[in-house]
Write a protein that holds these residues in place. Sequence first.
Motif, PDB file in Angstrom:
ATOM      1  N   LEU A  98       0.813  -1.219   0.000  1.00 23.01           N
ATOM      2  CA  LEU A  98       0.000   0.000   0.000  1.00 23.01           C
ATOM      3  C   LEU A  98       0.844   1.265   0.000  1.00 23.01           C
ATOM      4  O   LEU A  98       0.309   2.368   0.065  1.00 23.01           O
ATOM      5  CB  LEU A  98      -0.913   0.000   1.230  1.00 23.01           C
ATOM      6  CG  LEU A  98      -1.866  -1.198   1.347  1.00 23.01           C
ATOM      7  CD1 LEU A  98      -2.687  -1.077   2.625  1.00 23.01           C
ATOM      8  CD2 LEU A  98      -2.772  -1.293   0.133  1.00 23.01           C
ATOM      9  N   ARG A 118      -8.825   4.632  -0.031  1.00 25.24           N
ATOM     10  CA  ARG A 118      -9.037   3.921  -1.299  1.00 25.24           C
ATOM     11  C   ARG A 118      -9.549   2.536  -0.972  1.00 25.24           C
ATOM     12  O   ARG A 118      -9.364   2.030   0.135  1.00 25.24           O
ATOM     13  CB  ARG A 118      -7.735   3.818  -2.095  1.00 25.24           C
ATOM     14  CG  ARG A 118      -6.623   3.073  -1.383  1.00 25.24           C
ATOM     15  CD  ARG A 118      -5.329   3.024  -2.179  1.00 25.24           C
ATOM     16  NE  ARG A 118      -5.395   2.161  -3.338  1.00 25.24           N
ATOM     17  CZ  ARG A 118      -4.409   1.348  -3.726  1.00 25.24           C
ATOM     18  NH1 ARG A 118      -3.266   1.300  -3.036  1.00 25.24           N
ATOM     19  NH2 ARG A 118      -4.542   0.603  -4.793  1.00 25.24           N
ATOM     20  N   ARG A 119     -10.195   1.919  -1.954  1.00 26.63           N
ATOM     21  CA  ARG A 119     -10.702   0.567  -1.768  1.00 26.63           C
ATOM     22  C   ARG A 119      -9.787  -0.416  -2.480  1.00 26.63           C
ATOM     23  O   ARG A 119      -9.349  -0.168  -3.610  1.00 26.63           O
ATOM     24  CB  ARG A 119     -12.133   0.439  -2.293  1.00 26.63           C
ATOM     25  CG  ARG A 119     -13.142   1.228  -1.483  1.00 26.63           C
ATOM     26  CD  ARG A 119     -14.538   1.097  -2.060  1.00 26.63           C
ATOM     27  NE  ARG A 119     -15.026  -0.284  -1.986  1.00 26.63           N
ATOM     28  CZ  ARG A 119     -16.175  -0.686  -2.534  1.00 26.63           C
ATOM     29  NH1 ARG A 119     -16.924   0.185  -3.205  1.00 26.63           N
ATOM     30  NH2 ARG A 119     -16.559  -1.931  -2.423  1.00 26.63           N
ATOM     31  N   ILE A 120      -9.508  -1.524  -1.819  1.00 26.94           N
ATOM     32  CA  ILE A 120      -8.665  -2.564  -2.406  1.00 26.94           C
ATOM     33  C   ILE A 120      -9.331  -3.925  -2.222  1.00 26.94           C
ATOM     34  O   ILE A 120     -10.301  -4.071  -1.479  1.00 26.94           O
ATOM     35  CB  ILE A 120      -7.257  -2.587  -1.779  1.00 26.94           C
ATOM     36  CG1 ILE A 120      -7.325  -2.943  -0.291  1.00 26.94           C
ATOM     37  CG2 ILE A 120      -6.540  -1.256  -1.995  1.00 26.94           C
ATOM     38  CD1 ILE A 120      -5.978  -3.251   0.314  1.00 26.94           C
ATOM     39  N   ASP A 121      -8.780  -4.909  -2.929  1.00 27.96           N
ATOM     40  CA  ASP A 121      -9.296  -6.272  -2.844  1.00 27.96           C
ATOM     41  C   ASP A 121      -8.716  -7.001  -1.637  1.00 27.96           C
ATOM     42  O   ASP A 121      -7.673  -6.617  -1.093  1.00 27.96           O
ATOM     43  CB  ASP A 121      -8.909  -7.069  -4.101  1.00 27.96           C
ATOM     44  CG  ASP A 121      -9.243  -6.351  -5.391  1.00 27.96           C
ATOM     45  OD1 ASP A 121     -10.231  -5.572  -5.394  1.00 27.96           O
ATOM     46  OD2 ASP A 121      -8.521  -6.563  -6.384  1.00 27.96           O
ATOM     47  N   ASN A 204      -2.346 -11.415  -3.339  1.00 32.47           N
ATOM     48  CA  ASN A 204      -3.155 -10.209  -3.524  1.00 32.47           C
ATOM     49  C   ASN A 204      -2.220  -9.008  -3.526  1.00 32.47           C
ATOM     50  O   ASN A 204      -2.425  -8.040  -4.250  1.00 32.47           O
ATOM     51  CB  ASN A 204      -4.186 -10.092  -2.411  1.00 32.47           C
ATOM     52  CG  ASN A 204      -5.073  -8.873  -2.533  1.00 32.47           C
ATOM     53  OD1 ASN A 204      -5.750  -8.707  -3.537  1.00 32.47           O
ATOM     54  ND2 ASN A 204      -5.093  -8.018  -1.512  1.00 32.47           N
ATOM     55  N   ASP A 219      -1.526  -6.396  -8.272  1.00 29.87           N
ATOM     56  CA  ASP A 219      -2.224  -5.137  -8.026  1.00 29.87           C
ATOM     57  C   ASP A 219      -3.386  -5.434  -7.092  1.00 29.87           C
ATOM     58  O   ASP A 219      -4.312  -6.164  -7.469  1.00 29.87           O
ATOM     59  CB  ASP A 219      -2.738  -4.563  -9.346  1.00 29.87           C
ATOM     60  CG  ASP A 219      -3.492  -3.247  -9.184  1.00 29.87           C
ATOM     61  OD1 ASP A 219      -3.771  -2.851  -8.034  1.00 29.87           O
ATOM     62  OD2 ASP A 219      -3.814  -2.629 -10.212  1.00 29.87           O
ATOM     63  N   PRO A 220      -3.363  -4.912  -5.857  1.00 28.33           N
ATOM     64  CA  PRO A 220      -4.419  -5.244  -4.904  1.00 28.33           C
ATOM     65  C   PRO A 220      -5.762  -4.592  -5.209  1.00 28.33           C
ATOM     66  O   PRO A 220      -6.692  -4.710  -4.407  1.00 28.33           O
ATOM     67  CB  PRO A 220      -3.852  -4.734  -3.580  1.00 28.33           C
ATOM     68  CG  PRO A 220      -2.968  -3.604  -3.963  1.00 28.33           C
ATOM     69  CD  PRO A 220      -2.351  -4.005  -5.282  1.00 28.33           C
ATOM     70  N   ALA A 221      -5.878  -3.948  -6.355  1.00 33.68           N
ATOM     71  CA  ALA A 221      -7.152  -3.323  -6.712  1.00 33.68           C
ATOM     72  C   ALA A 221      -7.604  -3.702  -8.117  1.00 33.68           C
ATOM     73  O   ALA A 221      -8.434  -3.003  -8.706  1.00 33.68           O
ATOM     74  CB  ALA A 221      -7.042  -1.801  -6.598  1.00 33.68           C
TER      75      ALA A 221
END
Length: 301
Positions: A98, A118-121, A204, A219-221
């Motif tokens: 991150l 931000r939003r991530i997976d 992830n 890419d965690p998103a």
Amino acid sequence: MRVALLVNPAARAGAHTGIATRAAERLRAHGVQTAIVSGGSAAESSSLLRTAIDVGVDAVAVAGGDGTVNLAIQEVAGTGTPLGIIPAGTGNDFAATLGLRELDAKAAADAIAGGVTRRIDLARVTRADGSTRFFGSVLASGFDSKVNDRANAMRWPRGGSRYNIAILVEFLALAGMPYDVELELADGTRERVTGDLVMATVGNGRTYGGGIPICPDADPADGLLDLVLVRPAGRLRLLRLLPRVYRGTHGSVPEASIRRVRSVRLAAEGVTAYADGDPIGALPLTVDVVPGALTVFTPQA
């Protein structure tokens, strides 16, 4: 804003507590109401954190490493409650993914007080008994999980060098293990891979073991996971491969493959998988991606 700050339950009187205190002071200086949460065990800390969330905190922060962050992830995943990270562990791999790994307590607290998110997976593991658990960075099985076994048992040295030594020791006994891997690709196509593997890793995030870029392009998103499979080769050949793993260029060698997947089922006899640095269960396990499941604070541009 009201924040519950979770501290590593195994280090309540150590360095993590000092970092947490400095972060809390900085948050309070920004006008953020901050309560430090730390139980006598992981289970107690999780229970206390759940209570804080139920009471109505606006955000959760963690002062610790990947294991402590993982505790918080279980409670905030899918809730929209944002998570802040004050890196204070051995590896801090999720924080690195991150862009937070190098932040000190004050800078990390400033990122939380700044309010930019931000939003991530997240990746979700389903065990054979149907129980589930999320992880943020990397799941390791095979050679790399054996390295984790050894590194966690070592008292010295601390930090990333512990993993380096564990890698070299386990390498001396390196052998392929029979795996059965079922995967779903990004386009929905399903494939099956069987045969001996040295390791099967699901990312992830990009790194594990304190910065080793095992999934260098993860890419965690992106709504996908990165699956890394390494087939057996001669010990000398694999020894030459190690520096490429540390540089993140191993994807181009014939023994290694990196695939983007929606989900994967890993099966191998007698193998325990690790996720975010801690044991998560014996294979077989199924791992799937949960897009946008976690909201995280990020430094302002």
